[in-house]
Design an enzyme around this catalytic site. Structure first.
Site, PDB file in Angstrom:
ATOM      1  N   GLN A   1       6.853  -9.287 -33.282  1.00  0.00           N
ATOM      2  CA  GLN A   1       7.777  -8.696 -34.253  1.00  0.00           C
ATOM      3  C   GLN A   1       8.632  -7.588 -33.612  1.00  0.00           C
ATOM      4  O   GLN A   1       9.681  -7.231 -34.130  1.00  0.00           O
ATOM      5  CB  GLN A   1       7.013  -8.102 -35.442  1.00  0.00           C
ATOM      6  CG  GLN A   1       6.337  -9.127 -36.322  1.00  0.00           C
ATOM      7  CD  GLN A   1       4.898  -9.351 -35.917  1.00  0.00           C
ATOM      8  OE1 GLN A   1       4.564  -9.314 -34.741  1.00  0.00           O
ATOM      9  NE2 GLN A   1       4.037  -9.618 -36.875  1.00  0.00           N
TER      10      GLN A   1
ATOM     11  N   ASN B   1      -1.540   0.039 -40.805  1.00  0.00           N
ATOM     12  CA  ASN B   1      -0.303  -0.561 -40.273  1.00  0.00           C
ATOM     13  C   ASN B   1      -0.703  -1.567 -39.184  1.00  0.00           C
ATOM     14  O   ASN B   1      -1.894  -1.732 -38.869  1.00  0.00           O
ATOM     15  CB  ASN B   1       0.619   0.537 -39.719  1.00  0.00           C
ATOM     16  CG  ASN B   1       2.014   0.014 -39.403  1.00  0.00           C
ATOM     17  OD1 ASN B   1       2.647  -0.655 -40.223  1.00  0.00           O
ATOM     18  ND2 ASN B   1       2.507   0.293 -38.205  1.00  0.00           N
ATOM     19  N   LYS B   2       0.281  -2.215 -38.608  1.00  0.00           N
ATOM     20  CA  LYS B   2       0.041  -3.249 -37.586  1.00  0.00           C
ATOM     21  C   LYS B   2      -1.007  -2.809 -36.556  1.00  0.00           C
ATOM     22  O   LYS B   2      -0.997  -1.664 -36.114  1.00  0.00           O
ATOM     23  CB  LYS B   2       1.382  -3.559 -36.891  1.00  0.00           C
ATOM     24  CG  LYS B   2       1.358  -4.546 -35.768  1.00  0.00           C
ATOM     25  CD  LYS B   2       0.760  -5.891 -36.133  1.00  0.00           C
ATOM     26  CE  LYS B   2       1.452  -6.570 -37.289  1.00  0.00           C
ATOM     27  NZ  LYS B   2       0.745  -7.802 -37.729  1.00  0.00           N
TER      28      LYS B   2
ATOM     29  N   ASP C   1       1.502  -0.522 -44.215  1.00  0.00           N
ATOM     30  CA  ASP C   1       1.183  -1.571 -45.187  1.00  0.00           C
ATOM     31  C   ASP C   1       0.445  -0.959 -46.367  1.00  0.00           C
ATOM     32  O   ASP C   1       0.611  -1.412 -47.493  1.00  0.00           O
ATOM     33  CB  ASP C   1       0.362  -2.674 -44.506  1.00  0.00           C
ATOM     34  CG  ASP C   1       1.247  -3.429 -43.543  1.00  0.00           C
ATOM     35  OD1 ASP C   1       1.920  -4.368 -43.972  1.00  0.00           O
ATOM     36  OD2 ASP C   1       1.342  -3.016 -42.379  1.00  0.00           O
TER      37      ASP C   1
HETATM   38  C1  RUB Z   1       4.361  -5.573 -40.278  1.00  0.00           C
HETATM   39  C2  RUB Z   1       3.961  -4.145 -40.197  1.00  0.00           C
HETATM   40  C3  RUB Z   1       4.963  -3.135 -40.697  1.00  0.00           C
HETATM   41  C4  RUB Z   1       4.623  -2.748 -42.131  1.00  0.00           C
HETATM   42  C5  RUB Z   1       5.739  -1.955 -42.777  1.00  0.00           C
HETATM   43  O1  RUB Z   1       3.295  -6.474 -40.034  1.00  0.00           O
HETATM   44  O2  RUB Z   1       2.864  -3.799 -39.849  1.00  0.00           O
HETATM   45  O3  RUB Z   1       4.929  -1.978 -39.910  1.00  0.00           O
HETATM   46  O4  RUB Z   1       4.395  -3.906 -42.910  1.00  0.00           O
HETATM   47  O5  RUB Z   1       6.886  -2.737 -42.889  1.00  0.00           O
HETATM   48  P1  RUB Z   1       3.529  -8.071 -40.232  1.00  0.00           P
HETATM   49  P2  RUB Z   1       8.060  -2.385 -43.961  1.00  0.00           P
HETATM   50  O6  RUB Z   1       4.653  -8.452 -39.334  1.00  0.00           O
HETATM   51  O7  RUB Z   1       2.224  -8.682 -39.875  1.00  0.00           O
HETATM   52  O8  RUB Z   1       3.874  -8.287 -41.699  1.00  0.00           O
HETATM   53  O9  RUB Z   1       8.534  -1.024 -43.581  1.00  0.00           O
HETATM   54  O10 RUB Z   1       9.087  -3.445 -43.731  1.00  0.00           O
HETATM   55  O11 RUB Z   1       7.456  -2.413 -45.296  1.00  0.00           O
END
Ligand code: RUB
Length: 270
Positions: free
Chosen positions: A130, A183-184, A174
């Site tokens: 990502q 978070n990730k 998350d």
């Molecule tokens: C994505 C991830 C992002 C958070 C926040 O993990 O960890 O840092 O979800 O994202 P994955 P946002 O790719 O496994 O979904 O700021 O877009 O809510």
């Protein structure tokens, strides 16, 4: 495509990470649920990615306030977050981020448009990369970006090994819990290294990510890591990890730039 098919496609895209990041997932789930607002739909959306309280909170808001009002929250919260992040970025700084967070990317693009001068270091974020999405979006906005392999996080943060020292870390979330932030995977290690190198770590997150419940950590399919793994090798593929609250300088949300404990108090009230 009828509503049933559209609904199933969104659930599948969330499972396959074609739709990724807590905010995009919650937004897509909101639309899907509006197509089919049943108990079964709620259950398949909630189980598509188990570490996503924003998804659950969004569906509950939909039941109270309807589609339009719930959807409006996403942009209005992000607009406020952008302004708060702009205030925390110093000119000529290096900002480190991990994975792909739309809250982080949006606010960096906003800061660039408002003439802040900074560059970004990020990680590729195995196994699904990502970080490449983050790098491409920042590059498109004219932001200077350097991508590191995940195992080089310490090198990225260590001042002697780079021409410029990282001045702040911006991570998405998350889930924001009383004990810390999920978070990730990799975020926990980044937080410990940030503390070692005395680099402030900020969480950039919509307050709808707050949860007072237990949030499980999603463990994904081993084939994402090694598709043709030889027999008798076990693969672990956790998608997320907790950052302990003590490592967080502030949570930047639409509620303001708040210490983690202040954020929890305010988010609970909302
Ligand atoms: C994505 C991830 C992002 C958070 C926040 O993990 O960890 O840092 O979800 O994202 P994955 P946002 O790719 O496994 O979904 O700021 O877009 O809510």
């Amino acid at each position: 495509m009828n509503n049933k098919k559209r609904f199933s496609k969104i659930v599948q895209d969330i499972k396959d990470i074609k739709i990724q990041g807590a905010r995009n997932i919650a937004k897509a789930a909101l639309y899907a649920y509006s197509l089919s607002p049943t108990k079964e739909s709620m259950s398949s959306l909630v189980h598509a990615r188990p570490t996503e309280p924003m998804l659950v909170n969004t569906l509950h808001k939909f039941e109270k306030f309807g589609y339009k009002k719930t959807l409006e929250h996403f942009q209005s919260a992000q607009d406020k977050i952008n302004k708060f992040v702009l205030r925390t970025i110093r000119n000529n700084s290096v900002i480190f981020t991990h994975c792909h967070s739309s809250a982080v990317v949006n606010s960096l693009v906003y800061a660039k448009k408002h003439r802040k001068r900074f560059e970004v270091y990020n990680t590729e974020t195995r196994p699904l990369f990502q970080g490449r999405k983050t790098a491409s979006e920042l590059k498109k906005a004219g932001i200077k970006i350097t991508t590191f392999i995940d195992s080089a996080i310490d090198i990225a943060l260590e001042s002697k090994q780079n021409s410029r020292k990282v001045s702040m870390i911006l991570l998405g979330a998350d889930a924001v819990l009383k004990s810390g932030v999920i978070n990730k995977v990799g975020s926990g290690m980044i937080a410990e290294l940030a503390s070692l190198h005395k680099i402030p770590l900020y969480i950039v997150a919509d307050s709808w990510k707050y949860s007072s419940h237990y949030v499980p950590i999603e463990e994904r399919d081993f084939r994402e890591v090694w598709s043709r793994v030889p027999k008798n090798i076990k693969i672990r593929n956790p998608a997320f990890e907790k950052i302990q609250a003590r490592y967080i300088k502030a949570v930047i949300s639409e509620l303001g730039i708040l210490s983690h404990s202040e954020f929890i108090k305010k988010a609970k009230k909302n």
